[in-house]
Design a protein around this motif. Structure first.
Motif, PDB file in Angstrom:
ATOM      1  N   SER A  74       0.795   4.318  -2.860  1.00 33.85           N
ATOM      2  CA  SER A  74       0.563   5.705  -2.328  1.00 33.85           C
ATOM      3  C   SER A  74       1.626   6.457  -2.912  1.00 33.85           C
ATOM      4  CB  SER A  74       0.580   5.644  -0.856  1.00 33.85           C
ATOM      5  OG  SER A  74       0.387   6.983  -0.576  1.00 33.85           O
ATOM      6  N   GLU A  87      -7.509   2.351   1.019  1.00 33.56           N
ATOM      7  CA  GLU A  87      -6.936   3.802   1.288  1.00 33.56           C
ATOM      8  C   GLU A  87      -7.319   4.577   0.194  1.00 33.56           C
ATOM      9  OE1 GLU A  87      -3.536   3.917   3.777  1.00 33.56           O
ATOM     10  OE2 GLU A  87      -2.993   2.323   2.588  1.00 33.56           O
ATOM     11  N   ASN A 146      -7.032   8.481  -1.385  1.00 34.48           N
ATOM     12  CA  ASN A 146      -6.569  10.101  -1.427  1.00 34.48           C
ATOM     13  C   ASN A 146      -7.179  10.922  -2.185  1.00 34.48           C
ATOM     14  OD1 ASN A 146      -4.181   9.094   0.309  1.00 34.48           O
ATOM     15  ND2 ASN A 146      -3.190   8.465  -1.864  1.00 34.48           N
ATOM     16  N   ASN A 191       0.678  -1.164  -0.235  1.00 33.26           N
ATOM     17  CA  ASN A 191      -0.126   0.041   0.156  1.00 33.26           C
ATOM     18  C   ASN A 191       0.987   1.222  -0.021  1.00 33.26           C
ATOM     19  OD1 ASN A 191      -2.425  -1.437  -0.013  1.00 33.26           O
ATOM     20  ND2 ASN A 191      -3.232  -0.168   1.663  1.00 33.26           N
TER      21      ASN A 191
END
Length: 323
Positions: free
Chosen positions: A97, A192, A194, A93
């Motif tokens: 990212s 996740e 963003n 991850n």
């Protein structure tokens, strides 16, 4: 990378002499010995027998980008974009990212081992070398963050479809992000997001799947678990398994971008491990008890309590059967 080439040779599980390894790797026999010793950092057991050489007992089924790529469907390969295969990372991850922050549109990040793999609620994801599947998909979605409700459920359903294709029995889903096999945890999902714009966001789908969990590593797991090797006879290569997962995930992302979770609501009921069962929902501030009644059109859990139907959204909550 010498270590990767060394592992590729030893992966067949047979003995290879120091001389042979040195010739194939282009290094001295003493350098071979040093490289073999460095495998201990990855927790890889290597037998060393005088006169016979070095051997990894039972061999290794290493992740191989070419083998993975060959098992992808053509349209999926075209959309997937960047591919990264590593021996060891902190977490896939994290790599995803960083790549998204640098402008990547889409890609997959795969590792043989994670040193800081994470699950939900800050838990560690046990990630021994070369035996399970750890990967993250980076993806830019042309929908705002508010439109992502139910995404973890949609991901779980895509993974379940792939595992059913592979012949894995009794795969069910535990809201909001676990896959169970015969009631034991088989895989987990960590998503996740963003960005907070109304029209685009960056997604990271982190997935860990137990394929052949070693007993020693399993001692660190604090809940009932299982792996594919104990459930399926004649399991294919991890590369084929990974490709099967991705072949389901990418079309799901395309569909989710257009329709959201509502189109999948009815199908969720078929795979809901806890539907109709007494459960507890625990959060940092409270505990709710009731009967699980599935999910609504946005993927929120429906809990039947004495006061009526409560709607529970994801986040820092935990679902479990009532004791």
């Amino acid at each position: 990378m010498v270590i990767k080439d060394l592992l590729s040779i030893l992966a067949d599980g047979t003995f290879h002499s120091g001389r042979e390894l040195g010739e194939r790797l282009g290094i001295s026999r003493s350098a071979v010995w040093k490289q073999v010793q460095s495998l201990a950092v990855l927790d890889i057991e290597v037998y060393s027998v005088r006169g016979r050489g070095y051997r990894i007992p039972h061999g290794l089924d290493l992740m191989d980008q070419a083998l993975f790529d060959a098992s992808l469907e053509t349209d999926v390969r075209a959309q997937l974009g960047h591919q990264s295969f590593s021996l060891e990372v902190t977490s896939t991850n994290h790599l995803a990212s960083v790549a998204l922050a640098e402008g990547l549109r889409s890609g997959i990040f795969v590792a043989e081992r994670q040193t800081a793999g994470r699950g939900r609620r800050g838990r560690s994801w046990i990630s021994p070398f070369g035996v399970n599947i750890y990967f993250s998909i980076a993806w830019r979605l042309d929908r705002g963050v508010a439109a992502l409700e139910g995404l973890s459920l949609a991901v779980g359903m895509a993974l379940r479809d792939a595992l059913v294709d592979l012949g894995v029995p009794d795969v069910m889903l535990k809201w909001p992000n676990d896959l169970l096999c015969k009631g034991q945890k088989l895989a987990g999902i960590l998503i996740e997001v963003n960005g907070d714009t109304a029209d685009q966001c960056q997604l990271i789908l982190g997935i860990g799947l137990n394929v052949g969990m070693p007993e020693q590593s399993a001692l660190q797991i604090d809940q009932p678990w299982t792996d594919l090797r104990s459930q399926v006879v004649g399991l294919p290569s991890r590369n084929v398994i990974l490709a099967a997962l991705v072949n389901r995930l990418i079309p799901m992302l395309n569909s989710f971008e257009q329709q959201g979770f509502a189109a999948l609501q009815e199908r969720w009921a078929e795979a809901d491990a806890f539907y109709g069962r007494p459960v507890q929902i625990q959060s940092p501030s409270t505990t709710l008890s009731g009967i699980c009644r599935g999910v609504n059109e946005s993927g929120a859990l429906l809990l039947e309590t004495a006061q009526g139907i409560e709607t529970v959204h994801g986040g820092e909550v935990s679902l479990r059967l009532q004791p």
